[in-house]
Design a protein around this motif. Structure first.
Motif, PDB file in Angstrom:
ATOM      1  N   MET A   1       8.039  15.303  14.301  1.00 27.64           N
ATOM      2  CA  MET A   1       8.857  15.637  13.413  1.00 27.64           C
ATOM      3  C   MET A   1       8.378  15.666  12.125  1.00 27.64           C
ATOM      4  SD  MET A   1      11.858  13.415  15.414  1.00 27.64           S
ATOM      5  CE  MET A   1      11.902  13.739  16.967  1.00 27.64           C
ATOM      6  N   SER A   2       9.656  16.526  11.374  1.00 27.79           N
ATOM      7  CA  SER A   2       9.120  16.374   9.458  1.00 27.79           C
ATOM      8  C   SER A   2       8.020  14.610   9.336  1.00 27.79           C
ATOM      9  CB  SER A   2       9.779  17.246   8.587  1.00 27.79           C
ATOM     10  OG  SER A   2      10.422  18.103   9.489  1.00 27.79           O
ATOM     11  N   VAL A   3       7.447  15.043   8.406  1.00 25.16           N
ATOM     12  CA  VAL A   3       7.043  13.879   7.453  1.00 25.16           C
ATOM     13  C   VAL A   3       7.757  13.707   6.027  1.00 25.16           C
ATOM     14  CG1 VAL A   3       5.073  12.609   6.467  1.00 25.16           C
ATOM     15  CG2 VAL A   3       5.192  13.794   8.483  1.00 25.16           C
ATOM     16  N   TYR A   4       8.456  12.728   5.919  1.00 24.15           N
ATOM     17  CA  TYR A   4       9.362  12.616   4.761  1.00 24.15           C
ATOM     18  C   TYR A   4       8.766  11.412   3.632  1.00 24.15           C
ATOM     19  CZ  TYR A   4      12.779  15.896   6.393  1.00 24.15           C
ATOM     20  OH  TYR A   4      13.270  16.502   7.366  1.00 24.15           O
ATOM     21  N   THR A   5       8.907  10.397   4.423  1.00 21.95           N
ATOM     22  CA  THR A   5       7.903   9.644   3.435  1.00 21.95           C
ATOM     23  C   THR A   5       6.437   9.122   3.685  1.00 21.95           C
ATOM     24  OG1 THR A   5      10.003   7.954   3.856  1.00 21.95           O
ATOM     25  CG2 THR A   5       8.092   6.683   3.541  1.00 21.95           C
ATOM     26  N   GLN A   6       5.639   9.119   2.547  1.00 21.54           N
ATOM     27  CA  GLN A   6       4.472   9.102   2.428  1.00 21.54           C
ATOM     28  C   GLN A   6       3.456   7.227   2.897  1.00 21.54           C
ATOM     29  OE1 GLN A   6       2.324  11.818   2.764  1.00 21.54           O
ATOM     30  NE2 GLN A   6       4.291  12.920   2.524  1.00 21.54           N
ATOM     31  N   LEU A   7       3.133   6.965   3.276  1.00 25.44           N
ATOM     32  CA  LEU A   7       2.303   5.880   3.251  1.00 25.44           C
ATOM     33  C   LEU A   7       0.923   5.890   4.048  1.00 25.44           C
ATOM     34  CD1 LEU A   7       4.209   4.560   7.548  1.00 25.44           C
ATOM     35  CD2 LEU A   7       4.612   3.874   4.573  1.00 25.44           C
ATOM     36  N   THR A   8       0.395   5.173   3.126  1.00 22.48           N
ATOM     37  CA  THR A   8      -1.321   4.661   2.803  1.00 22.48           C
ATOM     38  C   THR A   8      -1.162   4.175   4.512  1.00 22.48           C
ATOM     39  OG1 THR A   8      -0.683   2.420   2.005  1.00 22.48           O
ATOM     40  CG2 THR A   8      -1.106   4.472   0.663  1.00 22.48           C
ATOM     41  N   ASP A   9      -2.789   4.158   4.465  1.00 22.90           N
ATOM     42  CA  ASP A   9      -3.952   4.063   5.837  1.00 22.90           C
ATOM     43  C   ASP A   9      -3.447   2.336   5.670  1.00 22.90           C
ATOM     44  OD1 ASP A   9      -4.740   5.896   6.634  1.00 22.90           O
ATOM     45  OD2 ASP A   9      -6.117   6.093   6.211  1.00 22.90           O
ATOM     46  N   ASP A  10      -3.363   1.590   4.216  1.00 17.70           N
ATOM     47  CA  ASP A  10      -4.003  -0.031   4.274  1.00 17.70           C
ATOM     48  C   ASP A  10      -2.372  -0.291   5.181  1.00 17.70           C
ATOM     49  OD1 ASP A  10      -5.833  -0.124   3.234  1.00 17.70           O
ATOM     50  OD2 ASP A  10      -5.320  -0.527   1.568  1.00 17.70           O
ATOM     51  N   GLN A  11      -1.515   0.212   4.498  1.00 19.72           N
ATOM     52  CA  GLN A  11       0.173   0.803   4.915  1.00 19.72           C
ATOM     53  C   GLN A  11       0.635   0.268   6.819  1.00 19.72           C
ATOM     54  OE1 GLN A  11       2.063   2.760   2.657  1.00 19.72           O
ATOM     55  NE2 GLN A  11       3.389   0.914   1.725  1.00 19.72           N
ATOM     56  N   PHE A  12      -0.639   1.127   7.178  1.00 22.85           N
ATOM     57  CA  PHE A  12      -0.275   2.132   8.385  1.00 22.85           C
ATOM     58  C   PHE A  12      -0.937   0.453   9.523  1.00 22.85           C
ATOM     59  CE2 PHE A  12       0.663   6.483   7.512  1.00 22.85           C
ATOM     60  CZ  PHE A  12       1.336   6.649   7.933  1.00 22.85           C
ATOM     61  N   ALA A  13      -1.920   0.440   8.764  1.00 24.53           N
ATOM     62  CA  ALA A  13      -2.883  -0.797   9.424  1.00 24.53           C
ATOM     63  C   ALA A  13      -2.135  -2.294   9.923  1.00 24.53           C
ATOM     64  CB  ALA A  13      -4.597  -1.242   8.552  1.00 24.53           C
ATOM     65  N   ALA A  14      -1.572  -2.278   8.375  1.00 23.83           N
ATOM     66  CA  ALA A  14      -0.437  -3.219   8.830  1.00 23.83           C
ATOM     67  C   ALA A  14       0.298  -3.249   9.396  1.00 23.83           C
ATOM     68  CB  ALA A  14       0.156  -4.011   7.669  1.00 23.83           C
ATOM     69  N   PHE A  15       1.432  -2.910   9.830  1.00 22.45           N
ATOM     70  CA  PHE A  15       2.258  -2.402  10.577  1.00 22.45           C
ATOM     71  C   PHE A  15       2.579  -2.710  11.677  1.00 22.45           C
ATOM     72  CE2 PHE A  15       4.767   0.335   6.557  1.00 22.45           C
ATOM     73  CZ  PHE A  15       5.319  -0.794   6.509  1.00 22.45           C
ATOM     74  N   CYS A  16       0.697  -1.529  12.220  1.00 22.25           N
ATOM     75  CA  CYS A  16       0.347  -1.494  13.278  1.00 22.25           C
ATOM     76  C   CYS A  16      -0.358  -2.882  13.657  1.00 22.25           C
ATOM     77  CB  CYS A  16      -0.570  -0.525  13.726  1.00 22.25           C
ATOM     78  SG  CYS A  16      -0.386   1.116  13.152  1.00 22.25           S
ATOM     79  N   GLN A  17      -0.790  -3.445  13.342  1.00 18.68           N
ATOM     80  CA  GLN A  17      -0.772  -5.104  13.727  1.00 18.68           C
ATOM     81  C   GLN A  17      -0.178  -5.519  13.919  1.00 18.68           C
ATOM     82  OE1 GLN A  17      -3.637  -7.102   9.828  1.00 18.68           O
ATOM     83  NE2 GLN A  17      -4.002  -8.165  11.661  1.00 18.68           N
ATOM     84  N   SER A  18       1.367  -5.740  12.711  1.00 21.08           N
ATOM     85  CA  SER A  18       2.172  -6.585  12.765  1.00 21.08           C
ATOM     86  C   SER A  18       3.294  -5.962  14.839  1.00 21.08           C
ATOM     87  CB  SER A  18       3.385  -5.457  12.494  1.00 21.08           C
ATOM     88  OG  SER A  18       3.149  -6.025  11.136  1.00 21.08           O
ATOM     89  N   PHE A  19       2.347  -5.182  15.887  1.00 16.68           N
ATOM     90  CA  PHE A  19       2.921  -4.602  17.072  1.00 16.68           C
ATOM     91  C   PHE A  19       1.607  -4.955  17.660  1.00 16.68           C
ATOM     92  CE2 PHE A  19       5.547  -1.886  14.465  1.00 16.68           C
ATOM     93  CZ  PHE A  19       6.949  -2.150  15.165  1.00 16.68           C
ATOM     94  N   GLY A  20       0.359  -5.168  17.243  1.00 16.76           N
ATOM     95  CA  GLY A  20      -0.620  -6.299  18.625  1.00 16.76           C
ATOM     96  C   GLY A  20      -1.457  -4.681  18.689  1.00 16.76           C
ATOM     97  N   VAL A  21      -1.254  -3.742  17.461  1.00 18.72           N
ATOM     98  CA  VAL A  21      -2.329  -2.602  17.222  1.00 18.72           C
ATOM     99  C   VAL A  21      -3.327  -2.435  16.558  1.00 18.72           C
ATOM    100  CG1 VAL A  21      -2.660  -0.105  17.660  1.00 18.72           C
ATOM    101  CG2 VAL A  21      -0.894  -1.646  18.680  1.00 18.72           C
ATOM    102  N   SER A  22      -4.620  -2.148  16.945  1.00 23.42           N
ATOM    103  CA  SER A  22      -5.704  -2.123  16.081  1.00 23.42           C
ATOM    104  C   SER A  22      -5.586   0.107  15.381  1.00 23.42           C
ATOM    105  CB  SER A  22      -7.186  -2.590  16.532  1.00 23.42           C
ATOM    106  OG  SER A  22      -7.049  -1.493  17.161  1.00 23.42           O
ATOM    107  N   PHE A  23      -5.282   0.045  13.970  1.00 29.99           N
ATOM    108  CA  PHE A  23      -5.125   1.336  13.684  1.00 29.99           C
ATOM    109  C   PHE A  23      -6.807   1.664  12.868  1.00 29.99           C
ATOM    110  CE2 PHE A  23      -5.194   3.431  10.032  1.00 29.99           C
ATOM    111  CZ  PHE A  23      -4.177   4.910  10.357  1.00 29.99           C
TER     112      PHE A  23
END
Length: 407
Positions: A1-23
């Motif tokens: 799907m289209s990408v409208y909001t841009q996130l940094t790798d640090d943000q991805f890593a923090a969000f994924c860690q909240s789900f117990g996933v290592s980014f």
């Protein structure tokens, strides 16, 4: 799907860690038109294949996405769906029966779901239409356990508002087509048509299939994933059926093919057979289907016009923004409406051209719509013809007769 909001790798890593996933890496997904999506590779993905899909929902409020998570968990184990991961809570915050599946970012919802195997089909087959029909019926049946359905589904979009806005700028013939279809829809026995939680966006690109060469050659493609449950609402089942038929039973030509729209009625008959193998349709639903097919095409015509309007007003531009051609749905609306108008003064007679009786072309059925006649023909072909005869539909012919005229 289209990408409208841009996130940094640090943000991805923090969000994924909240789900117990290592980014490790986020890969944008550019198909679609509504939300921002990425494939997520983890530090454990040694072969480079992503394990998860990360979605940031651009329009739906987090409360709606929480409902979607409940719906997906209800379907999990019965249909191939990707249920959202639960947020890892601290011991103090954890409760046995209160899992959280959504995290918030700037008042938007984020979920992380496992990747499902399979691929989107470029073309569908009758067998695939039969299977997706059965899957949609099972979805309808399974979600009846969530009551009242209105509390689990998101509100239906106010398409009449979009209709009123967009029709001001349409040529008069297009506005009339939309108005006529809408009026026919309001004349249906809507109060008596069965309804419940519906997917309402079951297009082929929201499904995954095992499309390996060997399976494709044998006609054995198998459904491996149902995607995008953001539009689940309490709606008439026959509308959900019409939406799914419109995409699965239509071949959409690309730009080099003049963006043609070719509807396959034999695929629709296969879909309906698959659906009714799990949930039989009522007489009112069968009578309503031709108008619902036209109305469903109108809704997606308006949806695509609305996306163009929304992108323009929000200043959305760039290569990551995908827009689908609304004219394709306009043409499909016109096709279905032509069949509705024709059926108002027409009966469809099903003939057996190879009858064992002394009479040629024995009448085996008379129907008020081409859809019902085609569905009956497909059933007779399956029940009465030998394997060698199955490809020869000429054993059963459908003839149209206009009422109140001499033959």
């Amino acid at each position: 799907m289209s990408v409208y909001t841009q996130l940094t790798d640090d943000q991805f890593a923090a969000f994924c860690q909240s789900f117990g996933v290592s980014f490790a890496r986020a890969i944008p997904i550019t198909q679609g038109i509504k939300n921002s999506n990425w494939f997520i590779q983890t530090t454990d993905d040694t072969d480079g294949a992503p394990s998860y899909v990360f979605t940031l929902f651009e329009e739906r409020p987090p409360a709606d996405i929480e409902k979607m998570a409940v719906i997906l968990n209800q379907l999990d184990g019965k249909l191939p769906v990707a249920a959202p991961l639960a947020v890892i809570e601290s011991e103090a915050a954890r409760t046995d029966n209160d899992k959280r599946y959504v995290i918030h970012y700037e008042d938007k919802a984020i979920t992380l779901v496992p990747c499902l195997a399979g691929a989107h089909p470029e073309q569908t087959t009758q067998a695939m239409c039969h299977e997706i029909g059965a899957a949609l019926a099972l979805l309808h049946e399974t979600l009846q356990a969530l009551q009242p359905s209105e509390q689990y589904g998101v509100p239906l979009y106010p398409w009449s508002d979009v209709r009123d806005r967009e029709s001001q700028f349409m040529p008069s013939d297009e506005a009339k087509l939309m108005r006529d279809i809408w009026h026919a829809y309001t004349q249906l026995p809507l109060a008596t048509l069965p309804k419940g939680l519906c997917h309402l966006d079951m297009f082929a690109d929201n499904t995954l299939w095992n499309l390996s060469l060997n399976n494709s050659q044998k006609g054995e493609a198998r459904l491996t994933g149902l995607l995008d449950f953001t539009e689940v609402s309490a709606e008439h089942y026959v509308m959900d059926i019409a939406i799914t038929i419109n995409d699965f039973c239509t071949t959409w030509g690309d730009a080099e093919q003049g963006e043609s729209v070719n509807f396959d009625r034999s695929k629709m008959a296969a879909f309906l057979q698959g659906y009714e193998s799990k949930r039989p349709l009522g007489a009112d639903e069968k009578r309503a289907l031709p108008v619902m097919l036209a109305k469903a095409a109108v809704i997606f015509w308006l949806l695509r016009l609305n996306v163009i309007h929304y992108n323009r007003t929000e200043g959305r531009t760039g290569d990551n923004i995908m827009v689908k051609n609304p004219d394709l749905m306009k043409r499909l609306s016109a096709y279905h409406w032509s069949h509705v108008e024709k059926a108002q003064n027409t009966v469809f007679v099903l003939l057996n051209t190879h009858s064992n009786t002394d009479q040629n072309n024995q009448i085996v059925g008379v129907f008020s719509s081409i859809t019902q006649a085609e569905q009956a023909r497909e059933q007779l072909i399956r029940d009465q013809l030998t394997p060698d005869q199955l490809s020869n539909h000429s054993h059963f012919l459908i003839k149209e007769y206009t009422l109140d005229q001499l033959l």
